[in-house]
Write a protein that holds these residues in place. Structure first.
Motif, PDB file in Angstrom:
ATOM      1  N   GLY A 103      -1.052   2.031 -13.963  1.00 15.83           N
ATOM      2  CA  GLY A 103      -0.693   2.453 -12.620  1.00 15.83           C
ATOM      3  C   GLY A 103       0.251   1.451 -12.003  1.00 15.83           C
ATOM      4  N   LEU A 104       0.787   1.824 -10.855  1.00 20.19           N
ATOM      5  CA  LEU A 104       1.714   0.927 -10.179  1.00 20.19           C
ATOM      6  C   LEU A 104       1.847   1.317  -8.717  1.00 20.19           C
ATOM      7  CD1 LEU A 104       4.734   2.475  -9.681  1.00 20.19           C
ATOM      8  CD2 LEU A 104       4.570   2.478 -12.167  1.00 20.19           C
ATOM      9  N   VAL A 105       2.379   0.380  -7.972  1.00 19.88           N
ATOM     10  CA  VAL A 105       2.708   0.615  -6.574  1.00 19.88           C
ATOM     11  C   VAL A 105       4.055  -0.048  -6.315  1.00 19.88           C
ATOM     12  CG1 VAL A 105       1.451  -1.406  -5.703  1.00 19.88           C
ATOM     13  CG2 VAL A 105       1.778   0.555  -4.225  1.00 19.88           C
ATOM     14  N   VAL A 106       4.885   0.631  -5.497  1.00 20.80           N
ATOM     15  CA  VAL A 106       6.190   0.100  -5.102  1.00 20.80           C
ATOM     16  C   VAL A 106       6.130  -0.126  -3.601  1.00 20.80           C
ATOM     17  CG1 VAL A 106       8.688   0.470  -5.051  1.00 20.80           C
ATOM     18  CG2 VAL A 106       7.331   1.379  -6.963  1.00 20.80           C
ATOM     19  N   LEU A 107       6.345  -1.368  -3.184  1.00 22.62           N
ATOM     20  CA  LEU A 107       6.192  -1.761  -1.781  1.00 22.62           C
ATOM     21  C   LEU A 107       7.479  -2.372  -1.250  1.00 22.62           C
ATOM     22  CD1 LEU A 107       2.763  -3.578  -2.171  1.00 22.62           C
ATOM     23  CD2 LEU A 107       3.147  -1.230  -1.398  1.00 22.62           C
ATOM     24  N   GLU A 108       7.788  -2.048   0.008  1.00 22.33           N
ATOM     25  CA  GLU A 108       8.964  -2.618   0.666  1.00 22.33           C
ATOM     26  C   GLU A 108       8.564  -3.111   2.051  1.00 22.33           C
ATOM     27  OE1 GLU A 108      12.488  -0.165   0.773  1.00 22.33           O
ATOM     28  OE2 GLU A 108      11.903   0.821  -1.089  1.00 22.33           O
ATOM     29  N   PRO A 109       8.497  -4.426   2.245  1.00 19.96           N
ATOM     30  CA  PRO A 109       8.227  -4.931   3.596  1.00 19.96           C
ATOM     31  C   PRO A 109       9.394  -4.604   4.524  1.00 19.96           C
ATOM     32  CG  PRO A 109       7.916  -6.642   1.941  1.00 19.96           C
ATOM     33  CD  PRO A 109       8.588  -5.488   1.265  1.00 19.96           C
ATOM     34  N   ALA A 119      10.569  -4.629   8.946  1.00 19.31           N
ATOM     35  CA  ALA A 119      10.364  -5.488  10.120  1.00 19.31           C
ATOM     36  C   ALA A 119       9.030  -5.234  10.810  1.00 19.31           C
ATOM     37  CB  ALA A 119      11.502  -5.300  11.113  1.00 19.31           C
ATOM     38  N   ASP A 120       8.623  -3.968  10.919  1.00 21.21           N
ATOM     39  CA  ASP A 120       7.417  -3.659  11.691  1.00 21.21           C
ATOM     40  C   ASP A 120       6.335  -2.937  10.888  1.00 21.21           C
ATOM     41  OD1 ASP A 120       8.801  -1.296  11.387  1.00 21.21           O
ATOM     42  OD2 ASP A 120       8.477  -0.616  13.441  1.00 21.21           O
ATOM     43  N   HIS A 121       6.512  -2.823   9.566  1.00 23.94           N
ATOM     44  CA  HIS A 121       5.494  -2.178   8.735  1.00 23.94           C
ATOM     45  C   HIS A 121       5.769  -2.463   7.253  1.00 23.94           C
ATOM     46  CE1 HIS A 121       8.746   0.833   8.592  1.00 23.94           C
ATOM     47  NE2 HIS A 121       8.203   1.242   7.458  1.00 23.94           N
ATOM     48  N   LEU A 122       4.794  -2.138   6.439  1.00 26.01           N
ATOM     49  CA  LEU A 122       4.972  -2.171   4.986  1.00 26.01           C
ATOM     50  C   LEU A 122       5.167  -0.727   4.555  1.00 26.01           C
ATOM     51  CD1 LEU A 122       4.929  -3.808   2.329  1.00 26.01           C
ATOM     52  CD2 LEU A 122       2.491  -3.269   2.179  1.00 26.01           C
ATOM     53  N   TYR A 123       6.285  -0.459   3.906  1.00 27.32           N
ATOM     54  CA  TYR A 123       6.561   0.883   3.411  1.00 27.32           C
ATOM     55  C   TYR A 123       6.026   0.988   1.992  1.00 27.32           C
ATOM     56  CZ  TYR A 123       9.142   4.857   1.587  1.00 27.32           C
ATOM     57  OH  TYR A 123       9.483   6.041   0.991  1.00 27.32           O
ATOM     58  N   ILE A 152       0.872   0.244   7.484  1.00 27.93           N
ATOM     59  CA  ILE A 152       1.496   0.714   6.253  1.00 27.93           C
ATOM     60  C   ILE A 152       1.963   2.140   6.521  1.00 27.93           C
ATOM     61  CG2 ILE A 152       1.138   1.366   3.840  1.00 27.93           C
ATOM     62  CD1 ILE A 152      -0.934  -0.803   3.623  1.00 27.93           C
ATOM     63  N   ARG A 153       3.155   2.469   6.054  1.00 23.14           N
ATOM     64  CA  ARG A 153       3.674   3.826   6.189  1.00 23.14           C
ATOM     65  C   ARG A 153       4.026   4.369   4.812  1.00 23.14           C
ATOM     66  NH1 ARG A 153       7.917   2.813  11.147  1.00 23.14           N
ATOM     67  NH2 ARG A 153       6.391   1.868  12.571  1.00 23.14           N
ATOM     68  N   LEU A 154       3.853   5.650   4.660  1.00 26.93           N
ATOM     69  CA  LEU A 154       4.203   6.330   3.422  1.00 26.93           C
ATOM     70  C   LEU A 154       4.435   7.798   3.731  1.00 26.93           C
ATOM     71  CD1 LEU A 154       1.600   8.175   2.257  1.00 26.93           C
ATOM     72  CD2 LEU A 154       0.654   5.893   2.008  1.00 26.93           C
ATOM     73  N   ARG A 214       8.201  16.818   3.698  1.00 26.46           N
ATOM     74  CA  ARG A 214       7.359  15.622   3.589  1.00 26.46           C
ATOM     75  C   ARG A 214       6.381  15.480   4.749  1.00 26.46           C
ATOM     76  NH1 ARG A 214      12.553  11.970   1.951  1.00 26.46           N
ATOM     77  NH2 ARG A 214      12.436  12.350  -0.291  1.00 26.46           N
ATOM     78  N   ILE A 215       5.223  14.992   4.401  1.00 30.44           N
ATOM     79  CA  ILE A 215       4.225  14.630   5.405  1.00 30.44           C
ATOM     80  C   ILE A 215       4.184  13.113   5.455  1.00 30.44           C
ATOM     81  CG2 ILE A 215       1.806  14.744   6.076  1.00 30.44           C
ATOM     82  CD1 ILE A 215       1.689  17.440   4.603  1.00 30.44           C
ATOM     83  N   HIS A 216       4.413  12.580   6.635  1.00 29.40           N
ATOM     84  CA  HIS A 216       4.464  11.127   6.847  1.00 29.40           C
ATOM     85  C   HIS A 216       3.105  10.645   7.363  1.00 29.40           C
ATOM     86  CE1 HIS A 216       8.908  10.669   6.502  1.00 29.40           C
ATOM     87  NE2 HIS A 216       8.795  11.970   6.603  1.00 29.40           N
ATOM     88  N   TYR A 217       2.652   9.537   6.796  1.00 30.87           N
ATOM     89  CA  TYR A 217       1.366   8.942   7.151  1.00 30.87           C
ATOM     90  C   TYR A 217       1.554   7.483   7.572  1.00 30.87           C
ATOM     91  CZ  TYR A 217      -0.910  12.778   4.597  1.00 30.87           C
ATOM     92  OH  TYR A 217      -1.337  13.999   4.176  1.00 30.87           O
ATOM     93  N   ARG A 218       0.554   6.998   8.283  1.00 29.04           N
ATOM     94  CA  ARG A 218       0.495   5.568   8.568  1.00 29.04           C
ATOM     95  C   ARG A 218      -0.967   5.165   8.599  1.00 29.04           C
ATOM     96  NH1 ARG A 218       2.179   5.573  14.836  1.00 29.04           N
ATOM     97  NH2 ARG A 218       0.244   6.429  15.615  1.00 29.04           N
ATOM     98  N   LYS A 219      -1.161   3.892   8.319  1.00 29.83           N
ATOM     99  CA  LYS A 219      -2.486   3.285   8.442  1.00 29.83           C
ATOM    100  C   LYS A 219      -2.304   2.004   9.213  1.00 29.83           C
ATOM    101  CE  LYS A 219      -6.598   1.786   6.018  1.00 29.83           C
ATOM    102  NZ  LYS A 219      -7.271   1.711   4.724  1.00 29.83           N
ATOM    103  N   ARG A 220      -2.953   1.961  10.356  1.00 30.15           N
ATOM    104  CA  ARG A 220      -2.885   0.756  11.188  1.00 30.15           C
ATOM    105  C   ARG A 220      -3.815  -0.294  10.568  1.00 30.15           C
ATOM    106  NH1 ARG A 220      -0.123   1.999  15.954  1.00 30.15           N
ATOM    107  NH2 ARG A 220      -0.119   4.208  16.422  1.00 30.15           N
ATOM    108  N   LEU A 221      -3.333  -1.515  10.528  1.00 33.85           N
ATOM    109  CA  LEU A 221      -4.092  -2.614   9.935  1.00 33.85           C
ATOM    110  C   LEU A 221      -4.526  -3.585  11.023  1.00 33.85           C
ATOM    111  CD1 LEU A 221      -1.682  -3.252   6.956  1.00 33.85           C
ATOM    112  CD2 LEU A 221      -3.763  -1.881   6.934  1.00 33.85           C
ATOM    113  N   GLY A 222      -5.526  -4.342  10.719  1.00 30.31           N
ATOM    114  CA  GLY A 222      -5.912  -5.410  11.624  1.00 30.31           C
ATOM    115  C   GLY A 222      -7.040  -5.046  12.458  1.00 30.31           C
TER     116      GLY A 222
END
Length: 154
Positions: A68-74, A76-80, A113-115, A146-154
């Motif tokens: 498996g794998l994950v591709v992440l892009e930090p 300015a205001d979220h992790l994509y 995080i947004r995806l 596309r359906i856009h999601y976010r997860k608030r952290l903290g």
């Protein structure tokens, strides 16, 4: 999924990265009518930029394989979270959840995080809300619904 190890991908992993993405997304080609964007990504460039993290599983003989794998892009205001992919024979054992938890740990103080996922990938629409992601919007971009999601952290 206690025997999984997540690490940054290296250039030698590019063929396996490509293979995992291809096999994970290939079933959706017929369903959505176009090739999913991750299948056409420049995997070598993503690996070279440090955006790809692979999850290795050891077989009974102790040989590790990329499952498996994950591709992440930090940003300015979220992790994509660009892509998460798991081989079919490793699905259902918690590897996808482990990769998403890894992404949360990599957010490094970012507030969310947004995806997004294709609206025709129904399976994902069940998974993300169970893991704390909320729907933000549904938007068409070219041939992709596309359906856009976010997860608030903290």
């Amino acid at each position: 999924m206690t025997n999984a190890r997540i690490r940054p991908a290296v250039a030698a992993d590019v063929p396996e990265v490509r293979a995992v993405v291809d096999v994970a997304f290939r079933p959706y080609v017929a369903r959505i009518g176009v090739v999913p964007v991750p299948m056409e990504a420049d995997h070598a460039a993503n690996v070279a930029a440090g955006r790809v993290f692979v999850a290795e599983l050891a077989d009974d003989g102790g040989t590790a394989r990329v499952a498996g794998l994950v591709v992440l892009e930090p940003r300015a205001d979220h992790l994509y979270l660009d892509t998460v992919a798991v081989l079919p024979d490793a699905q259902g054992a918690g590897l996808g959840r482990l990769l998403l938890e890894f992404a949360e740990a990599r957010a490094l103080g970012l507030p969310e995080i947004r995806l997004f996922t294709n609206a025709m990938m129904w399976e994902n629409q069940k998974i993300y809300p169970r893991l704390g992601y909320e729907t933000v919007e549904r938007r068409a971009t070219g041939p992709y619904d596309r359906i856009h999601y976010r997860k608030r952290l903290g």
